[in-house]
Each structure stands twice: as structure tokens, then as C-alpha cells.
Write a protein that holds these residues in place. Structure first.
Motif, PDB file in Angstrom:
ATOM      1  N   PHE A 129      19.809 -13.770  31.897  1.00 13.84           N
ATOM      2  CA  PHE A 129      21.048 -13.593  32.650  1.00 13.84           C
ATOM      3  C   PHE A 129      22.082 -14.644  32.232  1.00 13.84           C
ATOM      4  CE2 PHE A 129      23.341 -14.270  36.835  1.00 13.84           C
ATOM      5  CZ  PHE A 129      24.010 -13.059  36.848  1.00 13.84           C
ATOM      6  N   GLY A 130      21.576 -15.737  31.663  1.00 14.16           N
ATOM      7  CA  GLY A 130      22.473 -16.826  31.276  1.00 14.16           C
ATOM      8  C   GLY A 130      23.530 -16.382  30.281  1.00 14.16           C
ATOM      9  N   GLN A 131      23.143 -15.563  29.322  1.00 14.99           N
ATOM     10  CA  GLN A 131      24.088 -15.064  28.322  1.00 14.99           C
ATOM     11  C   GLN A 131      24.828 -13.823  28.814  1.00 14.99           C
ATOM     12  OE1 GLN A 131      21.407 -14.663  24.989  1.00 14.99           O
ATOM     13  NE2 GLN A 131      21.559 -16.836  24.444  1.00 14.99           N
ATOM     14  N   ASN A 132      24.503 -13.401  30.036  1.00 13.99           N
ATOM     15  CA  ASN A 132      25.188 -12.282  30.703  1.00 13.99           C
ATOM     16  C   ASN A 132      25.269 -11.054  29.803  1.00 13.99           C
ATOM     17  OD1 ASN A 132      26.296 -11.175  32.992  1.00 13.99           O
ATOM     18  ND2 ASN A 132      28.367 -11.902  32.600  1.00 13.99           N
ATOM     19  N   ASN A 133      24.149 -10.791  29.130  1.00 14.19           N
ATOM     20  CA  ASN A 133      24.075  -9.680  28.185  1.00 14.19           C
ATOM     21  C   ASN A 133      23.238  -8.571  28.805  1.00 14.19           C
ATOM     22  OD1 ASN A 133      23.561  -7.912  26.074  1.00 14.19           O
ATOM     23  ND2 ASN A 133      23.316  -9.528  24.548  1.00 14.19           N
ATOM     24  N   ILE A 134      23.911  -7.596  29.413  1.00 12.05           N
ATOM     25  CA  ILE A 134      23.195  -6.526  30.092  1.00 12.05           C
ATOM     26  C   ILE A 134      22.374  -5.698  29.111  1.00 12.05           C
ATOM     27  CG2 ILE A 134      23.496  -4.365  31.377  1.00 12.05           C
ATOM     28  CD1 ILE A 134      25.679  -5.674  32.961  1.00 12.05           C
ATOM     29  N   THR A 135      22.827  -5.606  27.873  1.00  8.53           N
ATOM     30  CA  THR A 135      22.055  -4.877  26.857  1.00  8.53           C
ATOM     31  C   THR A 135      20.702  -5.529  26.637  1.00  8.53           C
ATOM     32  OG1 THR A 135      24.065  -4.130  25.751  1.00  8.53           O
ATOM     33  CG2 THR A 135      22.034  -4.063  24.484  1.00  8.53           C
TER      34      THR A 135
END
Length: 527
Positions: free
Chosen positions: A145-151
Motif C-alpha cells: 500500500f506504501g507505493q499506492n499501486n492498486i495494480t
């Protein structure tokens, strides 16, 4: 000339000393209504995600690690639950072309000989490795979640579901208890994952959007066994401002569709921030008042969480930062800290305690692979260090035996007016079954005076009061020893992680009480 003879003085002095080192402890025969029921997996594990397959194995099981978990299962009837996450959780991405895991690590240094990976790329085999856990293990898996990459979250979730849906998992009863989205979002402003203005309101909004995607991907619903953990906070403001359970609840995290699938609030906690060790630091870690002071500060958070019908866990915890303080976290004194810390937690409403471990970490309960550099200072080892348990592991073993395998064990902390002696009474249902006494006085290698002990008289009366008991001791050479500990005469310091040696217990009259040495724990089982 004194009216007392020398012999009379000697007798008086011996009686005075015995009285000074003798305490009486009242023990209820029937469980108080306030005594919490203990989880059989009270002592569970949080595993640093970057080297997860070193713990589990890849194509075959890591037998040493399996054995250390299975020892606990044999005592309580339930294996420890396993949370896979931590700092490297927010640096993990998925690539189907990777078989297991490819990680990039910063250079080691004397303070952090085994740093977390700066980047981890995993494939299907990484998640499939959970098949090597003991049967019926419940797993909590952390997503990036830290990189906020939903993919990344979408791809990881698909692979996780593929693994846990496979026949090997179903045969073993290994289940995905929960998905954790992100690690310590309250410190994202310090590690570069978010801007300096990032708030709990931002977190709640982002979590809800991310979790909505995961809910759809995993096809989660109210009937699903897999739920969400929320929080994973590094600290807590304890109020509706800042990061805390109260804040995210007030901001509506539970009212969304994915929020309705939250089962647990996870709090992270370490007892201090020290990267070097000392005898004084070890005594402070072990001390009864320090343990209670470290945990009772979370009481408002626990109350607020229970009011929402959720569990509250320490989802990542251990002694000191920097993966532990050398000469403290890796010592036998830390075993007593582990024991008292884990058993006190349920007294204030904490359901489960996940002790964090990682390859080469000084506070790891076990080191499951061979190490080529020192976990204390990073120097190259002349002789590689084979897989082994560390003294803290004994704390988990003693706690497991005290809890037992009945599935209905309740425990209450005993009211003991002594700064060094802690005690717990255990009840099978409502009937008194065992008492555990812990003497946290640190007996160090630097001590030249004789080892002290305290005599404990047990005040047990009323219908059903026991007459006889067995006495089993956690024997520790010195608080700062890193080996040589035994539990009832057995050692777990073996090449397999399984116990060796004949169990040694003594039978005694309850009325006689028991002596508890400095840096020792004693389990009394009533007959």
C-alpha cells in the motif's frame, strides 16, 4: 554486653532474611468472571516479507522452521498464526515471470547486519510456499500500500487466492484469515511513501478505495472467511486526532463495503528504541512495571476497538528497534520478557501477540537458515551459524504449555506486591489448573553476589483447593546468556528444533510453597 548470644543473633538474622525474601500470593480456586479466555495461538508470528521463503521453503519444506511451529501446536492444539508483512510489505511487487522471489538489499552495517530489502519482486511460488506451514495455520498476508499501486495489490491478491485455493492448502486446512493493506501508514511521511501533509483522513480514504478493489478481486462478502486487518500503525495518538483506531473509526472506515469486512485492528509496538545493549537495558526490559507500562497505554484504543465489535492484536511487536539490541534481545532474559509480555496482553483485551522475526534479526525467536555473518555486528563468521532457536523461543514454549490444549483456558494475573515477581493463574474452564510465577530480577554474568531467590507461599483455600502440585522450571544460567537454557530439563537448542532430554519435574505439597530464583520462571500444575 548484648543480652542476645551469637547463636540467637544468627537465628534471628536468618529468620529476618527468610521473611524478607518470602511473599504470600492469594490464588483463586475458581476463575474470576473477569478472567479472559486465552487464544491457543496467543503467541503468534509476524514475518518480514522480504525473506519469507527462507522461513517456509520453496520446493520443499524448511523442516527446522516447521518443527519450531509444530512444537507450539503440540502444546496448545493450534499452530501459531502467521502474519507475513512489515516494512518490506510496502516494497513488494508481483511479476508472473519470477518463480519465487527476487530481492534487492541495502549494504549491511554493524547496527543493521541484515537490513530489509529495498525492493522485492515475487511470483506465484512465493505465495504457494505457505503450503509448508503446519496444518490448520491461519495466515494474514500484507499487500503493498506504501507505493499506492492498486495494480500491484490486484496481482498479489490474485496470486494469493490461487495459492490458498489449491488442493495442498485445502488438504492441510491452511487458510487465509485476513489481508492487511499496508504497513505503518502513520510513518509514511518519514519513509517517503507519502507527503508531509498525509493524515489519517487521507489514509482512510485511500484504504477504502484500495480495499474496494481488493474486495472485488477476491470476491469477498460478509460470508467470506477471509477478512481485512486495518491499522498496522507504528504508534497511536489515542484520540480522534492523528493516527489511531478512534480516528479511523470516526472518519468512517467501517461504514464502507470493504470496511464492513474488517475483523481486526492491528497495532505495532516495540518496547523501546535502542541499537546497543547493556545489563541495565536488559533489566529494564524484563521489569514487571515496564512491561505493564508499555502496554496499558493502549487501553483506550482497545476499548474503542472492542466497542466496534472488532479484535485488537499486536500485529507486530518485539523488544527493541534495529531488529533488537545486541546482548539484550538475543538473551535468556528476553525469554522472561516474552513470557510476561504475552500473558499480560490478554489481561487488557489484546487477543493475540505477533512477535516479529526476520533473517538475522537479534530478536527473532528462531533463525531458520544458516547465517554467514554475525547478527550482532555484521562481521563475517569464521564458522557459519546453523539454523537454531534463540532464548526468546523458550518464552513461547512456556506460555504454550501454560495455556494448554483444552481450548477453554482462562487466565488472571495474580495480585503480587513485589516489583520482581509476576504471576498468573490458569483455569481449565473455571477450575484452577496451573500457576506460573516469573522472577524478573536479572542475574547477570557481571554479578558476583550469590543468586537470590524468593519463596512464594500460595494462599489457596476453599472447596476444591489442591493439595499436591508438580513444579517445572525454566532454568537460565544468567540473564545475559545466549544459550544453555532448559525447560523442565529439556533443551530446544538442537539441530532440528525439537526438544532433547528427559522432562524433569518435582512433586510437592501446595502448602510448602515454592522458591523462584532470580531470572527464572516456574510452572506449578495442580494434581
Amino acid at each position: 554486653m548484648s543480652s542476645f548470644s551469637f547463636l540467637q543473633k544468627l537465628i534471628f538474622l536468618s529468620v529476618f532474611v527468610r521473611h524478607a525474601l518470602c511473599i504470600s500470593v492469594s490464588v483463586p480456586v475458581v476463575a474470576p468472571s473477569t478472567a479472559p479466555t486465552l487464544s491457543q495461538s496467543l503467541v503468534s508470528l509476524s514475518i518480514e516479507q522480504d525473506r519469507w521463503t527462507d522461513y517456509a521453503g520453496t520446493t520443499t519444506q524448511n523442516q527446522f522452521f516447521f518443527n519450531t511451529l509444530d512444537n507450539l501446536r503440540l502444546l496448545t492444539g493450534e499452530p501459531p498464526r502467521v502474519r507475513i508483512g512489515a516494512d518490506s510489505e510496502d516494497r513488494t511487487n508481483f511479476n508472473r515471470n519470477v518463480q519465487f522471489s527476487e530481492a534487492i538489499f541495502p549494504a549491511p552495517n554493524p547496527t543493521t547486519p541484515y537490513p530489509e530489502a529495498s525492493n522485492v519482486t515475487v511470483g506465484d511460488g512465493y505465495f504457494q510456499a505457505a503450503q509448508f506451514l503446519p496444518p490448520n495455520t491461519r495466515v494474514i498476508w500484507g499487500l503493498n500500500f506504501g507505493q499506492n499501486n492498486i495494480t500491484a495489490g490486484f496481482l498479489e491478491t490474485k496470486s494469493i487466492l490461487k495459492a490458498f485455493g489449491s488442493p495442498s492448502f485445502k488438504r492441510a486446512g491452511i487458510t487465509l484469515e485476513a489481508i492487511e493493506i499496508g504497513n505503518e501508514p502513520d510513518i509514511y511521511i518519514f519513509n517517503g511513501h507519502r507527503a508531509a501533509t498525509y493524515s489519517s483522513t487521507d489514509y482512510t480514504q485511500e484504504w477504502t478505495a484500495y480495499a474496494k478493489n481488493i474486495t472485488a478481486t477476491a470476491q469477498l462478502s460478509s460470508s467470506s472467511k477471509t477478512k481485512f486487518w486495518v491499522g498496522a500503525l507504528g504508534g497511536s495518538s489515542g484520540s480522534t486526532t492523528g493516527f489511531s483506531p478512534q480516528a479511523v473509526y470516526s472518519e468512517g472506515i467501517l461504514s464502507s463495503v470493504p470496511g464492513s469486512l474488517i475483523s481486526t485492528f492491528s497495532q505495532h509496538h516495540y518496547s523501546g528504541t535502542f541499537c546497543s545493549g547493556s545489563g541495565g537495558l536488559l533489566q529494564d526490559l524484563m521489569t514487571k512495571s515496564t512491561i505493564r507500562g508499555n502496554l496499558t497505554g493502549f487501553t483506550p484504543d482497545i476499548v474503542a476497538t472492542h466497542a466496534k465489535g472488532l479484535d485488537y492484536v499486536l500485529g507486530e511487536t518485539n523488544s527493541y528497534s534495529c531488529h533488537g539490541a545486541p546482548g539484550v534481545s538475543n538473551t535468556a532474559g528476553a525469554a522472561l520478557w516474552t513470557l510476561d509480555y504475552a500473558l499480560f496482553a490478554p489481561q487488557i483485551g489484546i487477543s493475540r501477540v505477533y512477535f516479529h522475526v526476520g533473517i538475522g534479526y537479534k530478536y527473532s525467536l528462531m533463525q531458520p537458515v544458516t547465517l554467514t555473518r554475525s547478527p550482532l555486528d555484521g562481521t563475517t563468521l569464521a564458522t557459519p551459524l546453523a539454523p537454531h532457536i534463540q532464548p526468546q523461543y523458550y518464552g513461547a514454549i512456556v506460555a504454550a504449555e501454560a495455556i494448554g490444549n483444552k481450548g477453554n483456558t482462562r487466565a488472571v494475573e495474580l495480585n503480587i506486591d513485589n516489583i520482581r515477581i509476576a504471576g498468573y493463574a490458569f483455569f481449565d474452564g473455571t477450575k484452577l489448573a496451573r500457576v506460573l510465577l516469573i522472577n524478573s530480577q536479572a542475574f547477570l554474568s557481571t554479578d558476583t553476589s550469590p543468586r537470590t531467590s524468593i519463596h512464594v507461599d500460595l494462599g489457596i483455600s476453599g472447596k476444591g483447593a489442591p493439595i499436591k502440585m508438580t513444579v517445572k522450571r525454566l532454568s537460565i544460567p544468567r540473564a545475559d546468556a545466549t544459550a544453555g537454557v532448559t525447560w523442565g530439563g529439556q533443551t530446544f537448542e538442537t539441530s532440528t528444533g525439537r526438544p532433547s532430554g528427559k522432562v524433569q519435574v518435582q512433586t510437592a505439597n501446595v502448602a510448602a510453597g515454592v522458591d523462584v530464583q532470580a531470572t527464572e520462571a516456574v510452572l506449578l500444575t495442580f494434581l
